[in-house]
Design a protein around this motif. Sequence first.
Motif, PDB file in Angstrom:
ATOM      1  N   UNK A 154       0.833  -1.193   0.000  1.00 37.78           N
ATOM      2  CA  UNK A 154       0.000   0.000   0.000  1.00 37.78           C
ATOM      3  C   UNK A 154       0.874   1.251   0.000  1.00 37.78           C
ATOM      4  N   UNK A 155       0.377   2.315  -0.624  1.00 38.86           N
ATOM      5  CA  UNK A 155       1.139   3.557  -0.660  1.00 38.86           C
ATOM      6  C   UNK A 155       0.857   4.385   0.584  1.00 38.86           C
ATOM      7  N   UNK A 156       1.541   5.546   0.680  1.00 39.34           N
ATOM      8  CA  UNK A 156       1.434   6.378   1.879  1.00 39.34           C
ATOM      9  C   UNK A 156       0.020   6.891   2.091  1.00 39.34           C
ATOM     10  N   UNK A 157      -0.650   7.257   1.021  1.00 38.86           N
ATOM     11  CA  UNK A 157      -2.004   7.774   1.144  1.00 38.86           C
ATOM     12  C   UNK A 157      -2.937   6.732   1.759  1.00 38.86           C
ATOM     13  N   UNK A 158      -2.716   5.468   1.423  1.00 41.99           N
ATOM     14  CA  UNK A 158      -3.573   4.400   1.957  1.00 41.99           C
ATOM     15  C   UNK A 158      -3.226   4.047   3.394  1.00 41.99           C
ATOM     16  N   UNK A 159      -1.924   4.041   3.721  1.00 46.23           N
ATOM     17  CA  UNK A 159      -1.485   3.638   5.057  1.00 46.23           C
ATOM     18  C   UNK A 159      -1.631   4.781   6.056  1.00 46.23           C
ATOM     19  N   UNK A 160      -1.272   6.009   5.636  1.00 51.44           N
ATOM     20  CA  UNK A 160      -1.248   7.152   6.531  1.00 51.44           C
ATOM     21  C   UNK A 160       0.129   7.323   7.148  1.00 51.44           C
ATOM     22  N   UNK A 161       0.568   8.569   7.306  1.00 56.24           N
ATOM     23  CA  UNK A 161       1.921   8.833   7.792  1.00 56.24           C
ATOM     24  C   UNK A 161       2.138   8.322   9.209  1.00 56.24           C
ATOM     25  N   UNK A 162       1.164   8.521  10.087  1.00 56.06           N
ATOM     26  CA  UNK A 162       1.330   8.096  11.482  1.00 56.06           C
ATOM     27  C   UNK A 162       1.472   6.587  11.576  1.00 56.06           C
ATOM     28  N   UNK A 163       0.597   5.863  10.892  1.00 63.10           N
ATOM     29  CA  UNK A 163       0.661   4.399  10.926  1.00 63.10           C
ATOM     30  C   UNK A 163       1.959   3.900  10.290  1.00 63.10           C
ATOM     31  N   UNK A 164       2.391   4.542   9.209  1.00 61.84           N
ATOM     32  CA  UNK A 164       3.635   4.150   8.530  1.00 61.84           C
ATOM     33  C   UNK A 164       4.811   4.280   9.493  1.00 61.84           C
ATOM     34  N   UNK A 165       4.881   5.407  10.208  1.00 60.69           N
ATOM     35  CA  UNK A 165       6.019   5.661  11.094  1.00 60.69           C
ATOM     36  C   UNK A 165       6.001   4.801  12.346  1.00 60.69           C
ATOM     37  N   UNK A 166       4.861   4.218  12.670  1.00 59.65           N
ATOM     38  CA  UNK A 166       4.842   3.215  13.738  1.00 59.65           C
ATOM     39  C   UNK A 166       5.454   1.907  13.256  1.00 59.65           C
ATOM     40  N   UNK A 167       5.320   1.643  11.964  1.00 58.60           N
ATOM     41  CA  UNK A 167       5.770   0.363  11.417  1.00 58.60           C
ATOM     42  C   UNK A 167       7.188   0.417  10.874  1.00 58.60           C
ATOM     43  N   UNK A 168       7.637   1.597  10.471  1.00 59.06           N
ATOM     44  CA  UNK A 168       9.003   1.788   9.976  1.00 59.06           C
ATOM     45  C   UNK A 168       9.619   2.925  10.781  1.00 59.06           C
ATOM     46  N   UNK A 169      10.591   2.605  11.618  1.00 57.52           N
ATOM     47  CA  UNK A 169      11.170   3.608  12.510  1.00 57.52           C
ATOM     48  C   UNK A 169      12.613   3.877  12.105  1.00 57.52           C
ATOM     49  N   UNK A 170      12.986   5.152  12.120  1.00 59.08           N
ATOM     50  CA  UNK A 170      14.330   5.591  11.729  1.00 59.08           C
ATOM     51  C   UNK A 170      15.055   6.169  12.932  1.00 59.08           C
ATOM     52  N   UNK A 171      16.285   5.695  13.166  1.00 61.71           N
ATOM     53  CA  UNK A 171      17.204   6.338  14.096  1.00 61.71           C
ATOM     54  C   UNK A 171      18.188   7.132  13.252  1.00 61.71           C
ATOM     55  N   UNK A 172      18.036   8.469  13.180  1.00 65.60           N
ATOM     56  CA  UNK A 172      18.875   9.261  12.276  1.00 65.60           C
ATOM     57  C   UNK A 172      20.291   9.426  12.796  1.00 65.60           C
ATOM     58  N   UNK A 173      21.104  10.115  12.016  1.00 62.21           N
ATOM     59  CA  UNK A 173      22.491  10.344  12.398  1.00 62.21           C
ATOM     60  C   UNK A 173      22.563  11.139  13.699  1.00 62.21           C
ATOM     61  N   UNK A 174      23.710  11.030  14.369  1.00 63.07           N
ATOM     62  CA  UNK A 174      23.882  11.594  15.709  1.00 63.07           C
ATOM     63  C   UNK A 174      23.505  13.070  15.759  1.00 63.07           C
ATOM     64  N   UNK A 175      23.968  13.849  14.786  1.00 63.12           N
ATOM     65  CA  UNK A 175      23.753  15.295  14.831  1.00 63.12           C
ATOM     66  C   UNK A 175      22.305  15.680  14.572  1.00 63.12           C
ATOM     67  N   UNK A 176      21.476  14.736  14.129  1.00 64.57           N
ATOM     68  CA  UNK A 176      20.062  15.008  13.903  1.00 64.57           C
ATOM     69  C   UNK A 176      19.195  14.546  15.075  1.00 64.57           C
TER      70      UNK A 176
END
Length: 290
Positions: A154-176
């Motif tokens: 499913x694309x972002x419009x179907x999943x929704x940003x909040x639900x997507x970010x619960x399922x795919x989590x990013x730990x960014x670089x240290x300075x971010x």
Amino acid sequence: CDRQPGRLGGCGLERGGFQLDHEASVGRLGFGAVERPGEEPELAGAGGVRPDNPGLAGLLVVRNVRMYLWGTVHRVGVTGEGERRAGEVVLDLQSVGFSHQGRAAPTLRGVNLQVRAGDRLLLEGPSGGGKSTLATLLAVLRAPSSGLLLLGGLDLQSVGATAWRRRVVLAPQFHENHLLHGTLAFNLLMVRRWPPSPEDLTEAEDLCVTLGLGPLLAPMPSGLQQIVGETGWRLSHGEKSRIFLAPALLQGAEVVVLDESLGALDPESMSAALACVLQRARTLVMIAHP
């Protein structure tokens, strides 16, 4: 996987890059191993962790890797079971491109990649090749300029940003990253649930110990309730790096994306932290310099 000057087919990057497009046989190789048809496996450690580390050996190399990017993708393992069966496609990138505003040349062009449940993917390459940009696309912190990005079909419009970010989590670089003024528990668990349950606090403390933060917790009078941040308990660079990593592992996401998350650690701490990540992350995409 040939480095060539000038343009690459399917890539179009003017500075040159790597192209990986092959069927890799399934075999037991060390961490970061790349197997090419007719060649001996080439070993490439992640962020200084060498593949001859016995604690990281025995991961599976899987097949069907296809990506055009100024960097290299190594698929180094399929393990564990999550909500999806091992090998089922979780993230699917089809001819994805991205251009930063005000830049004539695209940062990414024609990226094709499938991330399957249980994968451990290592993406490495020089600075400026688009690795961090790709990471933000996977976590939908940016939107592709072209192509298609799917989560579970499913694309972002179907999943929704909040639900997507619960399922795919990013730990960014240290300075971010930023350590918020508050308790250590809040910094660890705010993305999971707040206020936390006693079980949440126990799991967070156990994770900290596994990541090598036991010596940090021991002298803290209030333990996880100790105030940290700008005017709180002073933390070293390496301690902050592991605290920034911990929430991604505590969130219980389908996919964990780590962008240079282990780069500030000494080899011993890095080995322990990486072993913890490999044990806890159901599906892992790790970014590192060669």
